[in-house]
Design a protein around this motif. Structure first.
Motif, PDB file in Angstrom:
ATOM      1  N   ILE A 102       9.558 -14.576   4.075  1.00  0.00           N
ATOM      2  CA  ILE A 102       8.923 -13.747   3.054  1.00  0.00           C
ATOM      3  C   ILE A 102       7.839 -12.851   3.654  1.00  0.00           C
ATOM      4  N   LEU A 103       7.838 -11.608   3.221  1.00  0.00           N
ATOM      5  CA  LEU A 103       6.840 -10.652   3.718  1.00  0.00           C
ATOM      6  C   LEU A 103       5.510 -10.874   3.005  1.00  0.00           C
ATOM      7  N   ASP A 104       4.445 -10.839   3.770  1.00  0.00           N
ATOM      8  CA  ASP A 104       3.127 -10.844   3.137  1.00  0.00           C
ATOM      9  C   ASP A 104       2.169  -9.994   3.970  1.00  0.00           C
ATOM     10  N   LYS A 105       1.007  -9.731   3.380  1.00  0.00           N
ATOM     11  CA  LYS A 105       0.053  -8.828   4.030  1.00  0.00           C
ATOM     12  C   LYS A 105      -0.369  -9.339   5.399  1.00  0.00           C
ATOM     13  N   GLN A 106      -0.516 -10.673   5.512  1.00  0.00           N
ATOM     14  CA  GLN A 106      -0.984 -11.264   6.757  1.00  0.00           C
ATOM     15  C   GLN A 106      -0.016 -11.003   7.926  1.00  0.00           C
ATOM     16  N   LYS A 107       1.265 -11.243   7.697  1.00  0.00           N
ATOM     17  CA  LYS A 107       2.250 -11.033   8.781  1.00  0.00           C
ATOM     18  C   LYS A 107       2.341  -9.549   9.139  1.00  0.00           C
ATOM     19  N   ILE A 108       2.305  -8.717   8.107  1.00  0.00           N
ATOM     20  CA  ILE A 108       2.369  -7.272   8.351  1.00  0.00           C
ATOM     21  C   ILE A 108       1.141  -6.832   9.163  1.00  0.00           C
ATOM     22  N   TYR A 109      -0.007  -7.392   8.814  1.00  0.00           N
ATOM     23  CA  TYR A 109      -1.245  -7.075   9.551  1.00  0.00           C
ATOM     24  C   TYR A 109      -1.112  -7.494  11.021  1.00  0.00           C
ATOM     25  N   GLN A 110      -0.576  -8.693  11.248  1.00  0.00           N
ATOM     26  CA  GLN A 110      -0.435  -9.196  12.621  1.00  0.00           C
ATOM     27  C   GLN A 110       0.434  -8.267  13.486  1.00  0.00           C
ATOM     28  N   VAL A 111       1.609  -7.896  12.974  1.00  0.00           N
ATOM     29  CA  VAL A 111       2.480  -7.046  13.806  1.00  0.00           C
ATOM     30  C   VAL A 111       1.911  -5.633  13.940  1.00  0.00           C
ATOM     31  N   ASP A 112       1.288  -5.160  12.892  1.00  0.00           N
ATOM     32  CA  ASP A 112       0.701  -3.819  12.939  1.00  0.00           C
ATOM     33  C   ASP A 112      -0.386  -3.757  14.023  1.00  0.00           C
ATOM     34  N   GLU A 113      -1.311  -4.699  13.967  1.00  0.00           N
ATOM     35  CA  GLU A 113      -2.417  -4.706  14.933  1.00  0.00           C
ATOM     36  C   GLU A 113      -1.906  -4.956  16.355  1.00  0.00           C
ATOM     37  N   ALA A 114      -0.946  -5.865  16.495  1.00  0.00           N
ATOM     38  CA  ALA A 114      -0.409  -6.195  17.828  1.00  0.00           C
ATOM     39  C   ALA A 114       0.256  -4.955  18.437  1.00  0.00           C
ATOM     40  N   GLU A 115       1.041  -4.244  17.643  1.00  0.00           N
ATOM     41  CA  GLU A 115       1.719  -3.043  18.167  1.00  0.00           C
ATOM     42  C   GLU A 115       0.705  -1.941  18.481  1.00  0.00           C
ATOM     43  N   LYS A 116      -0.272  -1.771  17.612  1.00  0.00           N
ATOM     44  CA  LYS A 116      -1.276  -0.729  17.859  1.00  0.00           C
ATOM     45  C   LYS A 116      -2.008  -0.993  19.175  1.00  0.00           C
ATOM     46  N   PHE A 117      -2.267  -2.290  19.435  1.00  0.00           N
ATOM     47  CA  PHE A 117      -2.944  -2.673  20.679  1.00  0.00           C
ATOM     48  C   PHE A 117      -2.095  -2.257  21.885  1.00  0.00           C
ATOM     49  N   LEU A 118      -0.781  -2.533  21.814  1.00  0.00           N
ATOM     50  CA  LEU A 118       0.098  -2.195  22.932  1.00  0.00           C
ATOM     51  C   LEU A 118       0.274  -0.675  23.075  1.00  0.00           C
ATOM     52  N   ILE A 119       0.311   0.010  21.941  1.00  0.00           N
ATOM     53  CA  ILE A 119       0.440   1.484  21.996  1.00  0.00           C
ATOM     54  C   ILE A 119      -0.791   2.069  22.697  1.00  0.00           C
ATOM     55  N   LYS A 120      -1.967   1.514  22.378  1.00  0.00           N
ATOM     56  CA  LYS A 120      -3.207   1.987  23.008  1.00  0.00           C
ATOM     57  C   LYS A 120      -3.189   1.758  24.513  1.00  0.00           C
ATOM     58  N   LEU A 121      -2.508   0.675  24.935  1.00  0.00           N
ATOM     59  CA  LEU A 121      -2.408   0.400  26.370  1.00  0.00           C
ATOM     60  C   LEU A 121      -1.371   1.294  27.053  1.00  0.00           C
ATOM     61  N   GLY A 122      -0.669   2.105  26.255  1.00  0.00           N
ATOM     62  CA  GLY A 122       0.284   3.059  26.838  1.00  0.00           C
ATOM     63  C   GLY A 122       1.749   2.708  26.638  1.00  0.00           C
ATOM     64  N   PHE A 123       2.014   1.655  25.840  1.00  0.00           N
ATOM     65  CA  PHE A 123       3.413   1.293  25.596  1.00  0.00           C
ATOM     66  C   PHE A 123       3.857   1.957  24.295  1.00  0.00           C
TER      67      PHE A 123
END
Ligand code: NMN
Length: 271
Positions: A184-205
């Motif tokens: 089931i989708l919830d705000k918490q899981k969406i927040y986790q993947v969003d922040e994790a991906e943003k972190f990697l994008i900032k590192l250049g991925f």
């Protein structure tokens, strides 16, 4: 390719005022630009839709891009997580998600006096697992790039020629694609993947997905970028743990779109 682009022009010319579902990605940006070229900016409206399942920065970026392209913009919002069929995150959820979006856009178009709602679906989407296409057809929304039989590589080339600024932007989509079907989708899981991906994008991925498998995060990057992840492993480990993941892994198969579909039975994909 040029013939297809001409065909696209003819299709657009058969419409008077159009509303474009605008995500800020290459496909809808190309639709917006071509509509503006053929019909004039005053006959085109870019509608940017906010949703909990899409990155906030993408929403803001889309609004800014439409403004930069000189087209009027309308901002609106849908509440995807409030719909049970969407939050259930089954393969059919894609259909309900698009149904909600298109119903909202059709209502808006009627209210604002636009006879046509256009989206940015392309020929490549036909071969992908896209239950949302059915909702598009039911709603009567026009995928003009598909009608002109345009593929991604052609759109990138044409977009570059007419200076659409995002011609080389990697494909992005609903953050629901990071969560396994049936979870089931919830705000918490969406927040986790969003922040994790943003972190990697900032590192250049740039081309990256972080798939959410409960306490495990599965990172997908291009094979040639995997060594880079190892170089940053301590930083990434720390950040991802702070987001609530216990184990952080790299997918040896690398970045690919649709990896959550790989475990679906064949008949789901065909049906
Ligand atoms: O690139 P990822 O994160 O894997 O997401 C793409 C996948 O998400 C697609 O393969 C598709 O199965 C799914 N998806 C479906 C729709 C739709 O049906 N309208 C829209 C966006 C993503």
């Amino acid at each position: 390719m040029l013939e297809k682009n001409q065909k696209l022009g003819e299709i657009l010319n058969g419409m008077d005022r159009v509303m474009v579902a605008f995500s800020g990605g290459i496909d809808s940006a190309f639709v917006l630009k071509r509509a503006e070229q053929e019909l004039g900016a005053s006959n085109v409206l870019a509608v940017v839709v906010a949703s909990e399942l899409f990155r906030n920065e993408e929403f803001e970026g889309a609004v800014q891009l439409a403004e930069k392209m000189g087209v009027p913009v309308h901002q609106t919002e849908i509440k995807e997580l409030e719909q049970e069929e969407i939050a259930a995150n089954t393969p059919e959820s894609w259909y309900y998600s698009k149904k909600l979006l298109y119903t909202h856009l059709n209502q808006l178009a009627e209210k604002m006096g636009y006879a046509y709602v256009l989206d940015g679906m392309i020929m490549d989407d036909v071969d992908d697992f896209r239950p949302g296409l059915k909702a598009r057809t039911e709603a009567g929304v026009r995928s003009v790039l598909q009608e002109a039989k345009l593929y991604k590589r052609e759109i990138r080339a044409l977009a570059k020629e007419i200076d659409v600024p995002v011609w080389d932007k990697p494909a992005s989509c609903s953050l629901a694609s990071r969560i396994p079907y049936g979870t089931i989708l919830d705000k918490q899981k969406i927040y986790q993947v969003d922040e994790a991906e943003k972190f990697l994008i900032k590192l250049g991925f740039n081309m990256v997905r972080v798939r959410h498998h409960g306490e495990i995060a599965r990172i997908e990057v291009l094979p040639e970028k995997m060594n880079g992840i190892i170089e940053y492993r301590e930083k990434i480990d720390l950040k991802f743990k702070s987001l609530g993941f216990s184990y952080i892994s790299i997918d040896l198969n690398g970045y690919r779109t649709g990896s959550m579909n790989e475990v679906l039975p064949d008949q789901t994909i065909v049906g």
